[in-house]
Design a protein around this motif. Structure first.
Motif, PDB file in Angstrom:
ATOM      1  N   LEU A  88      11.159  40.200  51.536  1.00  0.00           N
ATOM      2  CA  LEU A  88      12.379  39.608  50.944  1.00  0.00           C
ATOM      3  C   LEU A  88      13.667  40.412  51.384  1.00  0.00           C
ATOM      4  CD1 LEU A  88      11.044  40.844  47.104  1.00  0.00           C
ATOM      5  CD2 LEU A  88      11.205  38.518  48.297  1.00  0.00           C
ATOM      6  N   ALA A  89      13.472  41.176  52.371  1.00  0.00           N
ATOM      7  CA  ALA A  89      14.553  41.933  52.708  1.00  0.00           C
ATOM      8  C   ALA A  89      14.838  42.084  54.240  1.00  0.00           C
ATOM      9  CB  ALA A  89      14.737  43.377  52.406  1.00  0.00           C
ATOM     10  N   LEU A  90      13.814  41.322  55.136  1.00  0.00           N
ATOM     11  CA  LEU A  90      14.309  41.422  56.653  1.00  0.00           C
ATOM     12  C   LEU A  90      14.683  40.087  57.235  1.00  0.00           C
ATOM     13  CD1 LEU A  90      11.449  43.874  57.476  1.00  0.00           C
ATOM     14  CD2 LEU A  90      13.953  44.367  56.783  1.00  0.00           C
ATOM     15  N   GLU A  91      15.392  40.113  58.233  1.00  0.00           N
ATOM     16  CA  GLU A  91      15.454  38.674  58.818  1.00  0.00           C
ATOM     17  C   GLU A  91      14.444  38.467  59.879  1.00  0.00           C
ATOM     18  OE1 GLU A  91      17.787  36.443  58.436  1.00  0.00           O
ATOM     19  OE2 GLU A  91      18.908  37.593  56.850  1.00  0.00           O
ATOM     20  N   SER A  92      14.028  39.421  60.360  1.00  0.00           N
ATOM     21  CA  SER A  92      12.895  39.276  61.262  1.00  0.00           C
ATOM     22  C   SER A  92      11.754  38.684  60.528  1.00  0.00           C
ATOM     23  CB  SER A  92      12.438  40.468  62.303  1.00  0.00           C
ATOM     24  OG  SER A  92      12.316  41.506  61.184  1.00  0.00           O
ATOM     25  N   PRO A  93      10.615  38.000  61.471  1.00  0.00           N
ATOM     26  CA  PRO A  93       9.318  37.486  60.972  1.00  0.00           C
ATOM     27  C   PRO A  93       8.379  38.668  60.607  1.00  0.00           C
ATOM     28  CG  PRO A  93       9.421  37.208  62.996  1.00  0.00           C
ATOM     29  CD  PRO A  93      10.735  37.604  63.166  1.00  0.00           C
ATOM     30  N   VAL A  94       7.985  38.434  59.323  1.00  0.00           N
ATOM     31  CA  VAL A  94       6.890  39.360  58.755  1.00  0.00           C
ATOM     32  C   VAL A  94       5.760  39.578  59.871  1.00  0.00           C
ATOM     33  CG1 VAL A  94       5.309  39.817  57.142  1.00  0.00           C
ATOM     34  CG2 VAL A  94       7.521  38.886  56.469  1.00  0.00           C
ATOM     35  N   LYS A  95       5.298  40.541  60.163  1.00  0.00           N
ATOM     36  CA  LYS A  95       4.093  41.010  61.072  1.00  0.00           C
ATOM     37  C   LYS A  95       3.021  41.285  60.144  1.00  0.00           C
ATOM     38  CE  LYS A  95       7.073  43.075  64.483  1.00  0.00           C
ATOM     39  NZ  LYS A  95       7.592  44.273  65.320  1.00  0.00           N
ATOM     40  N   THR A  96       2.030  40.126  60.251  1.00  0.00           N
ATOM     41  CA  THR A  96       1.042  40.264  59.496  1.00  0.00           C
ATOM     42  C   THR A  96      -0.426  39.919  60.092  1.00  0.00           C
ATOM     43  OG1 THR A  96       0.165  39.546  57.422  1.00  0.00           O
ATOM     44  CG2 THR A  96       1.514  37.935  58.415  1.00  0.00           C
TER      45      THR A  96
ATOM     46  N   HIS B 163       7.445  33.774  58.703  1.00  0.00           N
ATOM     47  CA  HIS B 163       8.455  33.563  57.694  1.00  0.00           C
ATOM     48  C   HIS B 163       7.898  32.797  56.482  1.00  0.00           C
ATOM     49  CE1 HIS B 163      11.740  34.649  60.519  1.00  0.00           C
ATOM     50  NE2 HIS B 163      11.126  33.920  61.591  1.00  0.00           N
ATOM     51  N   TYR B 164       8.339  33.217  55.294  1.00  0.00           N
ATOM     52  CA  TYR B 164       8.146  32.839  54.019  1.00  0.00           C
ATOM     53  C   TYR B 164       8.937  32.092  53.301  1.00  0.00           C
ATOM     54  CZ  TYR B 164       3.820  35.374  54.853  1.00  0.00           C
ATOM     55  OH  TYR B 164       2.613  36.182  55.428  1.00  0.00           O
TER      56      TYR B 164
END
Length: 600
Positions: free
Chosen positions: A101-109, A120-121
């Motif tokens: 919800l809050a970061l511009e960078s891609p989610v590290k999952t 990215h979601y």
């Protein structure tokens, strides 16, 4: 008086506190482990306004201090600020929501196989407006913001810029909490879709913006033990933390790296205590928690003696403790005061064990009993070699082994033993409860069949200590063991012979029919009768023993030679059982229960 409050907070406010650094993690928290599927499932739950569980926080600024770190992927331009609260429960959920919800960078999952990925979601707006399709409305795309097929040759969905997002009617999840910029773009690139978007905003985006997270907030007066206990109770989704990890996190707040002190560090060219202790083969299995327990025993024993000297009585006297709560209450000052002495105490414990003919960790009956032994020797120093003190230590040690009193949860026994053992050594107390509690039932010999039993290992060691000689090599078993000749505990009447003569496995597999010998002797025994293999060994060209010389070897194993030479299993079994009971009696300083023979 309650040490916590329960309330609710809007999800956007919690996320803002995380990105500003007011809300962080204690460093004993494990890393983020949720995969892509878990992340999307969480987003669906929030979109439906379903409960996702309470979050537990700890207020900072009290006596409990931990090293802290931000949630994964959150960075700060001007250095990491000091947090106001720490996350004890809810790390995986809050990390997922913050990154999405809050970061511009891609989610590290992670993918379904546990491999790290970046995503990215997005929300497929049309699917999200259909209740039956909402489960599949949240999609994740690779860092280039494209979904591809046919091994990357075909682009099925392209969201690589704002115009394409609007045209494809896919909303980026990192705009959920503030969609003003995206709405302006939608009006520019696809204005005809705006009415439909407003329906999506009311139904889905507002669900996130108004979502209330249940918060359980622990106050700054909460004790370290309570914090750690609470954390472990609520952390059912992760791997249980060891007491060593929790103490490490506590000491790290005072800039002391307990992990480096114990394990060492190649980067810092630091040798750890574990490496020094493992130089003693018998201490190979000693764990960091064992070391902390020994420190706790000595610290609390000293406090108990101070209370007694001050005239305190009853419950006012501090107890000696090796329990988890006592270890968690250790301060860095406690550790620094005792650690070097306790390390020397474990070294003395290794010397004591060698004198008892325990040379390797595989022959150590109880690792747990080494803890009070090392603590006692830390206190006694060189006095442990005084004959009277050494005899008392030996009786206590062997009662613990042969009474099989150090299996399972032993924190209470460890504490009692240190206190009572030191008082007994100083002649001002009764023998420790481990001596009075220890009992050996003669029939237990029949059920000792495998090395996993402490009493089985103990008897094996006692036979070596008694000077048992090998059937083949001209040496004692103890010396062969030191020279690393391949040894083990083998059958005296071989299994094949016993089966051919209808002997019960429960009898011939017991320690009464076993003894430590070399692989060479065992190969010569094979499945032959005792009378046959004794003759073969004696006449071997490299052995050449007379009957009396061979009989002396058998007696060193507490075997009556005549019973073997006559292949008389029953007489052998009865006689050797009595011999082993005498060894046990000598080691424990008390008769096995139900016996009447005199101690040798």
């Amino acid at each position: 008086m309650s040490t916590f409050d329960s309330t609710k907070k809007p999800l956007p406010e919690v996320v803002r506190e995380i990105t500003e650094g007011n809300l962080q993690l204690p460093d004993f928290q494990r890393g983020w482990v949720w995969d892509d599927h878990h992340v999307r499932s969480l987003l669906v739950s929030v979109a439906r306004s379903f409960p996702v569980g309470a979050v537990m926080l700890l207020e900072t600024g009290g006596d409990v201090r931990f090293q802290v770190r931000p949630i994964e992927n959150v960075t700060f331009a001007n250095g990491t600020p000091d947090p106001e609260r720490l996350i004890l429960d809810g790390q995986q959920r809050l990390t997922s929501l913050t990154q999405v919800l809050a970061l511009e960078s891609p989610v590290k999952t992670f993918d379904e196989k546990g491999n790290p990925i970046e995503r990215h979601y997005y929300i497929d707006i049309e699917s999200a407006l259909d209740d039956e399709r909402l489960e599949n409305a949240f999609v994740s795309v690779e860092p280039d913001r494209k979904i591809k097929s046919n091994f990357g040759r075909k682009i099925d969905l392209d969201l690589s810029d704002r115009q394409k997002e609007c045209e494809e009617f896919h909303f980026p999840c990192n705009q959920i909490l503030n969609s003003d910029s995206w709405e302006e773009s939608l009006q520019e690139y696809a204005p005809e879709k705006f009415p439909r978007y407003m329906e999506f905003r009311r139904k889905v985006l507002n669900a996130f913006r108004s979502y209330q997270l249940p918060i359980i907030a622990l106050g700054k007066t909460t004790s370290k033990e309570a914090v750690c206990l609470v954390f472990e109770k609520v952390n059912t989704g992760g791997v249980s933390l060891s007491v060593f990890e929790l103490v490490t996190a506590s000491f790290a707040a005072e800039n002391f790296n307990l992990r480096d002190d114990w394990f060492g560090s190649n980067l810092r060219d630091v040798e750890g205590r574990q490496q020094r202790l493992k130089a003693e083969p018998v201490l190979q299995t000693i764990e960091p928690a064992d070391f902390l327990q020994a420190i706790s025993l000595l610290r609390t024993h000293e406090k108990r003696q101070q209370d007694i000297a001050a005239g305190k009585t009853g419950k006012a006297v501090s107890p000696v403790s090796a329990k988890r709560s006592a270890l968690l209450s250790l301060t860095l000052a406690d550790y620094k005061r005792w650690a070097d002495d306790v390390e020397k105490g474990f070294g003395l414990a290794a010397k004591f064990l060698r004198k008892e003919c325990i040379f390797k960790s595989r022959d150590l009956p109880y690792r747990t009993q080494v803890v009070p032994l090392a603590a006692a020797l830390t206190h006694l120093k060189e006095r442990w070699l005084e004959p009277r003190i050494h005899d008392k230590l030996c009786q206590w040690y062997w009662c613990g082994i042969l009474g099989e009193l150090y299996g399972g949860a032993v924190e209470t026994r460890i504490a009692n033993d240190l206190d009572e053992l030191l008082a007994w050594i100083d002649s001002s107390g009764e023998p420790p409860r481990t001596i009075s509690d220890a009992a050996f039932q003669p029939d237990r010999l029949t059920t000792l069949r495998m090395r996993v039993s402490a009493a089985y290992k103990g008897l094996h060691v006692l036979l070596m200590r008694e000077g048992a000689k090998d059937f083949f090599w001209k040496s004692t078993i103890q010396d062969l063991d030191q020279e690393e000749i391949n040894l083990d505990i083998h059958h005296i009447f071989p299994i094949k012979w016993c089966n051919e003569h209808s002997k019960e496995p429960s009898l011939y597999n017991s320690i009464i029919n076993k003894t430590p010998i070399s692989y060479k002797a065992n190969r010569m025994i094979g499945g032959k009768s005792p009378s046959s293999y004794l003759n073969a060994i004696q006449k071997h060209k490299n052995v050449s023993l007379s009957d009396e010389e061979m009989n002396d070897i058998l007696r060193s194993h507490h075997i009556q030679p005549d019973t073997l030479r006559a292949d008389d299993f029953d007489s052998f079994y009865s006689a050797r059982k009595e011999e082993l009971l005498k060894i046990i009696e000598s080691a424990m300083g008390k008769k096995p229960e139900g016996t009447t023979h005199d101690q040798p």
